[in-house]
Design a protein around this motif. Structure first.
Motif, PDB file in Angstrom:
ATOM      1  N   ARG A  23       0.831  -1.205   0.000  1.00 10.64           N
ATOM      2  CA  ARG A  23       0.000   0.000   0.000  1.00 10.64           C
ATOM      3  C   ARG A  23       0.864   1.253   0.000  1.00 10.64           C
ATOM      4  N   VAL A  30      -5.956  -0.862  -9.299  1.00 15.30           N
ATOM      5  CA  VAL A  30      -7.370  -0.508  -9.262  1.00 15.30           C
ATOM      6  C   VAL A  30      -7.858  -0.483 -10.700  1.00 15.30           C
ATOM      7  N   GLY A  34     -11.996   2.628 -10.101  1.00 11.95           N
ATOM      8  CA  GLY A  34     -11.374   2.841  -8.799  1.00 11.95           C
ATOM      9  C   GLY A  34     -11.481   1.658  -7.865  1.00 11.95           C
ATOM     10  N   ASP A  36     -10.645  -1.454  -5.799  1.00  9.56           N
ATOM     11  CA  ASP A  36      -9.413  -2.004  -5.228  1.00  9.56           C
ATOM     12  C   ASP A  36      -9.761  -3.335  -4.556  1.00  9.56           C
ATOM     13  N   THR A  40     -10.423  -4.283  -0.509  1.00  6.02           N
ATOM     14  CA  THR A  40     -11.750  -4.803  -0.185  1.00  6.02           C
ATOM     15  C   THR A  40     -11.643  -6.125   0.575  1.00  6.02           C
ATOM     16  N   GLU A 119     -14.895   7.878  -1.428  1.00  8.37           N
ATOM     17  CA  GLU A 119     -13.667   7.111  -1.611  1.00  8.37           C
ATOM     18  C   GLU A 119     -13.882   5.634  -1.271  1.00  8.37           C
ATOM     19  N   LYS A 123     -13.521   2.461  -3.803  1.00  6.03           N
ATOM     20  CA  LYS A 123     -12.542   1.418  -3.502  1.00  6.03           C
ATOM     21  C   LYS A 123     -13.190   0.033  -3.412  1.00  6.03           C
ATOM     22  N   THR A 124     -14.448  -0.014  -2.967  1.00  2.00           N
ATOM     23  CA  THR A 124     -15.124  -1.305  -2.819  1.00  2.00           C
ATOM     24  C   THR A 124     -15.893  -1.727  -4.066  1.00  2.00           C
TER      25      THR A 124
END
Length: 285
Positions: A23, A30, A34, A36, A40, A119, A123-124
């Motif tokens: 990270r 991604v 977006g 990730d 997740t 965000e 990300k999810t």
């Protein structure tokens, strides 16, 4: 050789440090939206797993109706004042599905205007609930999740629990028709009891530019503690898929779109009634 005492925790620490190193160095991927998957799996799903498995004691059935590969549009009922049902559904489906598939959720514009929430949603795997994004995801073979009731579903009073609201203009049906994607209705019981909305303070909602301002048995009276969801018993059932490949030429036909949307809504409503009969006590085992 059998693991020695401490080997398990040594591996967990090593994996955790490797995750942090990736990270910090940016060594992760991604997609164009977006999403990730590593974050997740490592952070968000474990947290949601505690909720759906231990707090809500969720039972999932009918997961065999969700395709092992290829696209599908998963359409569910919405409830709960806070849209936890979407997150719980995505985590439970990933864990219970034999292929551990990700559900790409379509969210309201408001979700993507909120700084931190936006965000997390990206990300999810979430994106804005619009036909172009839905069609791109479906065209790429993804599972896409949509809740056509929108804020009308999650913002309804507790007195109207488990009564599905209107499905809008059926935009989700058009996306499925244009891509020839099967529609998988899913019924969720349990979300209505986590934050029972007793009233909606509309002037305050307008002032804060929110779709509603809920009053529940615990919020706003208990402050932050009022955000702790009540431990209701959840049941989730995936229904048999509705094929659309034979209707691809009718994506712009309002009558076809309306009839198919109504079929999906009625399927979910009837399944919700069946699940409620199986769960007579909202807070039972």
């Amino acid at each position: 050789m059998a693991d020695r005492p401490g080997d398990h925790w040594d591996r967990k620490v090593a994996n955790g440090l490797a995750f942090l190193r990736r990270r910090l160095s940016g060594d992760y991927e991604v997609d164009e939206f977006g999403f990730d998957s590593e974050l997740t799996d490592a952070v968000f799903h474990p947290l949601l797993r505690l909720l759906y498995r231990d707090w809500f004691r969720t039972e999932v059935s009918g997961v065999e109706h969700v395709p092992v590969d290829g696209p599908a549009l998963v359409v569910g009922n919405h409830s709960g004042t806070v849209a936890l049902d979407a997150l719980i559904l995505s985590a439970a489906l990933h864990d219970k599905h034999p292929a551990h598939r990700y559900l790409r959720l379509l969210g309201a514009d408001l979700v993507f205007r909120m700084p931190v929430v936006s965000e997390i949603a990206r990300k999810t795997g979430g994106t804005v609930a619009c036909n172009p994004d839905a069609e791109r995801l479906l065209g790429g073979g993804d599972l896409v999740g949509v809740f056509p009731e929108g804020f009308k579903g999650i913002g309804k009073l507790y007195a109207d629990r488990y009564k599905l609201q209107r499905f809008g203009r059926g935009g989700f049906v058009s996306a499925a028709l244009r891509t020839g994607t099967p529609i998988v209705p899913v019924a969720i019981v349990g979300g209505e009891e986590i934050y029972p909305m007793l009233a909606d303070i509309k002037p305050l909602a307008r002032l804060l530019k929110l779709p509603y301002f809920p009053v529940t048995p615990t919020f706003p009276w208990l402050g932050p503690l009022g955000m702790v969801p009540l431990p209701s018993k959840w049941l989730i059932e995936f229904c048999p898929p509705i094929p659309t490949a034979h209707l691809t030429d009718s994506a712009d036909d309002p009558l076809v779109v309306f009839n198919l949307a109504d079929q999906v809504r009625e399927t979910i409503q009837q399944t919700v009634h069946t699940l409620l009969e199986r769960r007579p006590d909202p807070f039972g085992p």
